[in-house]
Design a protein around this motif. Structure first.
Motif, mmCIF file in Angstrom:
data_model
loop_
_atom_site.group_PDB
_atom_site.id
_atom_site.type_symbol
_atom_site.label_atom_id
_atom_site.label_comp_id
_atom_site.label_asym_id
_atom_site.label_seq_id
_atom_site.Cartn_x
_atom_site.Cartn_y
_atom_site.Cartn_z
ATOM 1 N N LEU A 9 2.068 1.053 -1.171
ATOM 2 C CA LEU A 9 0.977 0.515 -0.504
ATOM 3 C C LEU A 9 0.232 1.708 0.153
ATOM 4 O O LEU A 9 -1.050 1.859 -0.083
ATOM 5 N N TYR A 44 -3.523 3.105 -1.009
ATOM 6 C CA TYR A 44 -4.629 2.997 0.250
ATOM 7 C C TYR A 44 -5.078 4.548 0.173
ATOM 8 O O TYR A 44 -6.483 4.510 0.398
ATOM 9 N N VAL A 92 0.236 -1.340 10.080
ATOM 10 C CA VAL A 92 -0.674 -1.620 9.023
ATOM 11 C C VAL A 92 -1.081 -2.946 9.189
ATOM 12 O O VAL A 92 -0.418 -3.859 9.771
ATOM 13 N N PHE A 114 -2.976 -6.460 7.049
ATOM 14 C CA PHE A 114 -3.430 -7.353 5.813
ATOM 15 C C PHE A 114 -4.230 -8.177 6.222
ATOM 16 O O PHE A 114 -4.241 -8.937 7.144
ATOM 17 N N ILE A 120 3.246 -4.377 11.671
ATOM 18 C CA ILE A 120 2.512 -5.264 10.649
ATOM 19 C C ILE A 120 1.761 -6.197 11.612
ATOM 20 O O ILE A 120 2.194 -6.882 12.282
ATOM 21 N N TYR A 138 -5.057 -5.467 -0.877
ATOM 22 C CA TYR A 138 -5.023 -4.231 -0.579
ATOM 23 C C TYR A 138 -5.104 -3.812 0.852
ATOM 24 O O TYR A 138 -5.411 -4.453 1.864
ATOM 25 N N LEU A 139 -4.343 -2.772 1.205
ATOM 26 C CA LEU A 139 -4.070 -2.377 2.703
ATOM 27 C C LEU A 139 -5.428 -2.206 3.424
ATOM 28 O O LEU A 139 -6.119 -1.373 2.814
ATOM 29 N N PHE A 199 -4.218 1.799 7.817
ATOM 30 C CA PHE A 199 -2.880 2.209 8.548
ATOM 31 C C PHE A 199 -3.577 2.999 9.661
ATOM 32 O O PHE A 199 -4.558 2.985 10.079
ATOM 33 N N SER A 206 -11.447 0.073 2.514
ATOM 34 C CA SER A 206 -10.722 0.107 3.893
ATOM 35 C C SER A 206 -10.959 1.061 4.805
ATOM 36 O O SER A 206 -11.971 2.097 4.495
#
Length: 301
Positions: free
Chosen positions: A16, A20, A51, A53, A103, A180-181, A184, A252
């Motif tokens: 991931l 990213y 992280v 989603f 998460i 896709y992430l 973070f 992101s």
């Protein structure tokens, strides 16, 4: 939790993060600047707070599907959050060990959108006839990694993307970016003195030319003052759509979190403070503004 499952989790998270970083130039820019300033010696000195989603609330997909992956690796489902204006629901998950990130998973309440937007989303997502996670071998890191970076539905046309964009920027982001992430998060409170508050760290970031999300102020703070968050503005990617047309879209971003020590542990010596001593979880008001890191009000300013 078995060591084999934790090893698999390590590999999934590594996959991931690798993709990213490829998609978000600000990540390496920030890490290299932190090393140049001797804030950290190497990348592994950074604690990843969490992280995130984004998902679609449709049959066979959404949080109920995605969460199966991380529950398998020992994550525990925690608090529920609702974002009325953005038509989102979310949960956070605590990790099997403190070295792993929390998460945060959010989900678009598709049924709350207009009929036109719902029809567009279902046109793409209805091609997924069964929960795809149930078909995965969750002990096979390569299989899980591939799934998280493979389109679950067809690439949208530019017209469909822009129609969703006008109603829900979140919907438009997910319809193109899939799993896709989304971001973070650097734990600022664990950095050396002089950089361990958001005020000082944001000053460092802006001196490096990093653009910060200004929605609700650059620092978003929980009512108890114990959770403070900032984020970059998502960089733009040149996306190619199903009809061959191209346009720049939001990718992101990077988040920064400062979790303060809880009052019950205020007398714990600073060199003995652990994750359990600090404010945990998330805050709806903070997260609501962090979502806007991919919105045009931020990316176009």
């Amino acid at each position: 939790m078995s060591q084999n499952k934790l090893k698999t989790l390590d590999q999934v998270l590594e996959g991931l993060m690798r993709r990213y970083k490829e998609r978000v130039p600000d990540v390496q820019k920030i890490i290299h600047a932190m090393m140049d300033k001797r804030i950290i010696e190497n990348e592994t000195d950074i604690e990843n707070d969490h992280v995130a989603f984004r998902t679609m609330g449709v049959p066979q997909l959404g949080i109920q599907s995605l969460e199966k992956i991380f529950l398998h690796y020992g994550y525990v489902k925690r608090d529920y959050y609702h974002f009325e204006a953005k038509k989102l629901d979310a949960y956070w998950y605590s990790p099997p060990e403190d070295k792993y990130p929390r998460i945060f998973a959010s989900e678009l309440r598709v049924n709350d959108l207009s009929e036109r937007a719902r029809n567009i989303i279902h046109y793409y997502t209805d091609t997924v006839k069964a929960d795809p996670v149930k078909e995965l071998d969750l002990d096979n890191a390569a299989q899980v990694d591939h799934y998280l970076h493979t389109g679950l539905w067809r690439t949208p046309t530019l017209t469909d993307y822009e129609t969703l964009l006008d109603e829900s920027e979140y919907a438009a982001w997910v319809i193109f970016n899939h799993y896709y992430l989304n971001h973070f998060t650097i734990s600022v409170h664990n950095l050396p003195e002089g950089f361990n508050t958001l005020e000082t760290f944001n000053e460092f970031l802006e001196a490096e030319g990093i653009k910060l999300n200004s929605a609700g102020g650059k620092i978003k703070e929980s009512a108890d003052g114990k959770l403070r968050q900032s984020s970059t503005v998502a960089g733009k990617l040149l996306a190619e759509f199903a009809d061959g047309k191209e346009r720049e879209i939001a990718g992101s971003y990077v988040e920064f979190a400062e979790r303060k020590v809880l009052d019950a542990f205020k007398d714990v010596p600073s060199d003995q403070i652990q994750r359990k001593h600090r404010r945990d979880g998330f805050e709806t008001g903070n997260a609501d503004r962090i979502f806007e890191s991919t919105y045009r009000t931020q990316t176009d300013r």
